[in-house]
Design an enzyme around this catalytic site. Structure first.
Site, PDB file in Angstrom:
ATOM      1  N   ARG A  59      -4.208   8.587  -5.288  1.00  0.00           N
ATOM      2  CA  ARG A  59      -4.572   7.422  -6.494  1.00  0.00           C
ATOM      3  C   ARG A  59      -4.831   8.210  -7.720  1.00  0.00           C
ATOM      4  NH1 ARG A  59      -9.166   3.263  -4.495  1.00  0.00           N
ATOM      5  NH2 ARG A  59      -9.334   2.224  -6.309  1.00  0.00           N
TER       6      ARG A  59
ATOM      7  N   LYS B  47       0.901  -1.193  -0.023  1.00  0.00           N
ATOM      8  CA  LYS B  47      -0.037  -0.045   0.024  1.00  0.00           C
ATOM      9  C   LYS B  47       0.947   1.102  -0.081  1.00  0.00           C
ATOM     10  CE  LYS B  47      -4.065   2.077   2.319  1.00  0.00           C
ATOM     11  NZ  LYS B  47      -3.444   3.358   2.058  1.00  0.00           N
TER      12      LYS B  47
ATOM     13  N   PHE C 225      -2.042  -0.365 -10.342  1.00  0.00           N
ATOM     14  CA  PHE C 225      -2.605  -1.645  -9.952  1.00  0.00           C
ATOM     15  C   PHE C 225      -3.948  -2.228  -9.978  1.00  0.00           C
ATOM     16  CE2 PHE C 225      -3.575   2.066  -6.929  1.00  0.00           C
ATOM     17  CZ  PHE C 225      -4.896   2.100  -6.961  1.00  0.00           C
TER      18      PHE C 225
HETATM   19  P1  AMP Z   1      -7.321   5.055   2.107  1.00  0.00           P
HETATM   20  O1  AMP Z   1      -7.223   6.160   1.402  1.00  0.00           O
HETATM   21  O2  AMP Z   1      -6.723   5.059   3.477  1.00  0.00           O
HETATM   22  O3  AMP Z   1      -8.980   4.617   2.386  1.00  0.00           O
HETATM   23  O4  AMP Z   1      -6.662   3.776   1.406  1.00  0.00           O
HETATM   24  C1  AMP Z   1      -7.001   3.409   0.213  1.00  0.00           C
HETATM   25  C2  AMP Z   1      -6.104   4.181  -0.949  1.00  0.00           C
HETATM   26  O5  AMP Z   1      -4.732   3.395  -0.709  1.00  0.00           O
HETATM   27  C3  AMP Z   1      -6.341   4.015  -2.090  1.00  0.00           C
HETATM   28  O6  AMP Z   1      -7.321   4.981  -2.470  1.00  0.00           O
HETATM   29  C4  AMP Z   1      -5.055   4.319  -2.791  1.00  0.00           C
HETATM   30  O7  AMP Z   1      -4.848   5.659  -3.078  1.00  0.00           O
HETATM   31  C5  AMP Z   1      -4.045   3.706  -1.962  1.00  0.00           C
HETATM   32  N1  AMP Z   1      -3.319   2.437  -2.551  1.00  0.00           N
HETATM   33  C6  AMP Z   1      -1.863   2.375  -2.076  1.00  0.00           C
HETATM   34  N2  AMP Z   1      -1.588   1.288  -2.759  1.00  0.00           N
HETATM   35  C7  AMP Z   1      -2.569   0.625  -3.373  1.00  0.00           C
HETATM   36  C8  AMP Z   1      -2.838  -0.587  -4.157  1.00  0.00           C
HETATM   37  N3  AMP Z   1      -1.621  -1.344  -4.276  1.00  0.00           N
HETATM   38  N4  AMP Z   1      -3.997  -0.894  -4.119  1.00  0.00           N
HETATM   39  C9  AMP Z   1      -4.913  -0.078  -4.104  1.00  0.00           C
HETATM   40  N5  AMP Z   1      -4.871   1.424  -3.578  1.00  0.00           N
HETATM   41  C10 AMP Z   1      -3.903   1.731  -3.051  1.00  0.00           C
END
Ligand code: AMP
Length: 561
Positions: A257, A252, A342
């Site tokens: 994104r 992650k 991804f």
């Molecule tokens: P959150 O913003 O805390 O809800 O976490 C989800 C976010 O992690 C996504 O919206 C992406 O921006 C980010 N992200 C980072 N690495 C990945 C990955 N390998 N797959 C999907 N999302 C990822």
């Protein structure tokens, strides 16, 4: 259809809580509209001037709106402040100002009343006013809109302009209303809304062509779709269990994104909130053009900012890139970004939305050229999973994602197909609801921020902490400017603002506290980043805070035994 009728409906909705009644009323209303009124009415009811995918923005500040209303109503602005304090709602406060101002209202009685389409046209004209002299033009157009409005219309025009409807009638309910109004199965409506990215447009298709029209709807290039979201898992073990013993773990990355749309050489990039950020990321456009081996595609990935040594830079530097529209070239040298892909949602005519994760990843791999994919392992071995998590964290990443191998891409859904796993107590995304001027060196800046979580049930923002830590001087200065623009009340050193800016907050503990209504307070709160990519509706909920509170309590209890 008169705009007054739409305003009356919204007014009624704001007093009702029964969902079936709400959706019945909206369905009846939708049935009465003409074809070309459907989309504008639906957008407005949801607090949007334009459809969701539309790139136009009004680009008008609260100051401009309030100055216009002040001038028109010739009132003492104290009236507004009193009304705002009583109602806590900008639209209602504007309505009160209009109601008190009888003389002016008599004049406008001679003018014809506004229609839904006229309101839309004026909003379009406001959005279209750009460049030199645009502020004056926007003001004049806003004036002509408000000068013809009744008090209740003024209330809802304000709400549409500032994008804060608060009737409790949200998108999910609108989908139900559309399904009822045009006798189309709810699932069909939802699926179409996901594909075209706007329920207003779906409603318009229903009106025009019924269920047949909807069956022809498909993914559209350059219309961003809502990103699929992840739930939080406690640890890798929980993710493995939820995914029946085997899953794909990916790094992650701590970046931003993006959703990439490509049709031959034409590449456009959308942020997580679906705004077009193509201009800010020329090197991403370039690499996609050069490397991606398919003619047409919708791909997803994460961009991270790189320091001179090639290591990831803190998130706020990356956000500077997203804000930048001028001097982009200079910025690309100062803060280069790197793209990791991804997901693949669409490739050369094939919609991959319903395809399982493994297939989407395979297609992505095939067309990604030299663009790296997020590091990934597929495993059922808990130990391997733990090692992978440790590696990710050691390399400075946030943690892992766990993706169900046979899971489809579910736009906008925070389900169990994707989990995010972080090592530590996760920070909270909170909304700034007020700010105070500092002391000494900081006396010119709003430097002490009141933080609130969203109540997932009522939509209210609930305070639970305050902090003056975490922002640099430069950020504080900019934050002061931004907060002043969204100020709704000045109480000397304290400024109450529209709940709009989301910040990520780290803290050491959640304490029980009588100080706040929710009974909890954050201890040693500090801002770790400004979440430009999140809106207030995406802030963490007070229910989630309570969960974390309870969990931490459990751990302590164990320690004591
Ligand atoms: P959150 O913003 O805390 O809800 O976490 C989800 C976010 O992690 C996504 O919206 C992406 O921006 C980010 N992200 C980072 N690495 C990945 C990955 N390998 N797959 C999907 N999302 C990822």
């Amino acid at each position: 259809m008169k705009f007054q009728e739409l305003s009356n409906l919204l007014e009624q909705l704001s007093h009702i809580t029964k969902r079936t009644l709400m959706t019945d009323m909206v369905a009846d209303f939708l049935k009465k509209l003409k074809e070309d009124e459907v989309e504008p009415a639906v957008s407005m009811m949801l607090g949007r001037p334009f459809p969701k995918w539309d790139r136009r923005t009004l680009d008008i500040s609260w100051t401009t709106i309030s100055d216009t209303v002040k001038r028109l109503s010739r009132t003492d602005w104290k009236e507004f402040s009193v009304a705002f304090r009583e109602t806590g709602d900008i639209g209602s406060a504007i309505q009160a100002v209009f109601e008190k101002n009888k003389i002016h209202r008599q004049i406008t009685l001679f003018e014809s009343s506004l229609t839904i389409l006229e309101v839309r046209r004026l909003l379009e004209a406001i959005a279209a006013a750009t460049g030199h002299g645009s502020r004056e033009r926007k003001e004049r157009l806003t004036e002509s809109l408000f000068s013809r409005a009744t008090p209740v219309e003024a209330k809802y025009i304000t709400k549409i302009m500032i994008g804060e409807m608060r009737t409790g009638f949200h998108e999910g309910l609108m989908e139900i209303a559309v399904s009822k109004a045009f006798s189309v199965p709810l699932k069909t409506v939802q699926k179409a809304a996901m594909l075209v990215g706007d329920i207003g447009e779906v409603a318009a298709i229903c009106k025009k062509e019924g269920v047949e029209g909807l069956s022809k709807v498909s993914l559209k290039l350059f219309r961003p779709i809502k990103p699929m979201l992840a739930q939080m898992a406690e640890n890798t073990e929980e993710a493995l269990k939820e995914h029946d013993g085997k899953t794909a773990f990916e790094y992650k990355l701590d970046g931003a994104r993006i959703q990439i749309h490509k049709s031959n050489g034409d590449v456009r990039i959308f942020s997580r909130r679906l705004s077009d950020v193509t201009k800010s990321l020329p090197e991403v456009v370039e690499i996609v053009r050069r490397e991606v081996r398919s003619k047409r595609a919708i791909l997803e990935g994460e961009v991270i900012a790189l320091g001179r040594d090639g290591n990831p830079l803190p998130f706020q530097h990356l956000m500077r890139r997203f804000r930048r529209v001028y001097d982009v070239q200079k910025m690309t040298e100062e803060i280069p970004v790197k793209l990791y892909l991804f997901d693949a949602i669409y490739v050369d005519g094939d919609s991959l939305i319903d395809a399982p994760y493994v297939e989407r990843r395979k297609r992505l791999q095939e067309i990604a050229g030299n663009i790296p994919l997020t590091r990934q392992i597929v495993t059922g071995d808990p130990q391997k999973a733990e090692e992978f998590l440790k590696e990710a964290v050691d390399e400075g990443h946030e943690g892992l994602m766990a993706k169900r191998l046979d899971g489809p891409y579910t736009p906008g859904v925070r389900g169990k197909h994707w989990f995010k796993i972080k090592e530590t107590l996760e920070p909270l995304d909170l909304v700034i609801v007020a700010a105070e001027y500092g002391y000494g060196r900081r006396h010119k800046w709003l430097s002490d921020y009141h933080l609130a979580a969203r109540d997932g049930e009522t939509g209210e923002f609930v305070r639970l902490g305050k902090t003056f830590k975490g922002l640099t001087d430069e950020e504080m200065e900019r934050m002061t400017e931004r907060l002043k623009k969204i100020a709704v009340e000045n109480k000397g050193h304290l400024v109450v603002v529209k709940p709009e800016i989301v910040v990520e907050v780290a803290y050491n503990e959640i304490q029980e506290s009588p100080r706040y209504k929710c009974g909890m307070a954050l201890r040693f709160a500090r801002i770790t980043r400004i979440r430009e990519d999140k809106g207030p509706e995406e802030a963490d909920t007070i229910q989630r805070v309570r969960e974390i509170y309870e969990r931490q309590f459990e751990k302590k209890a164990k320690l004591n035994h």
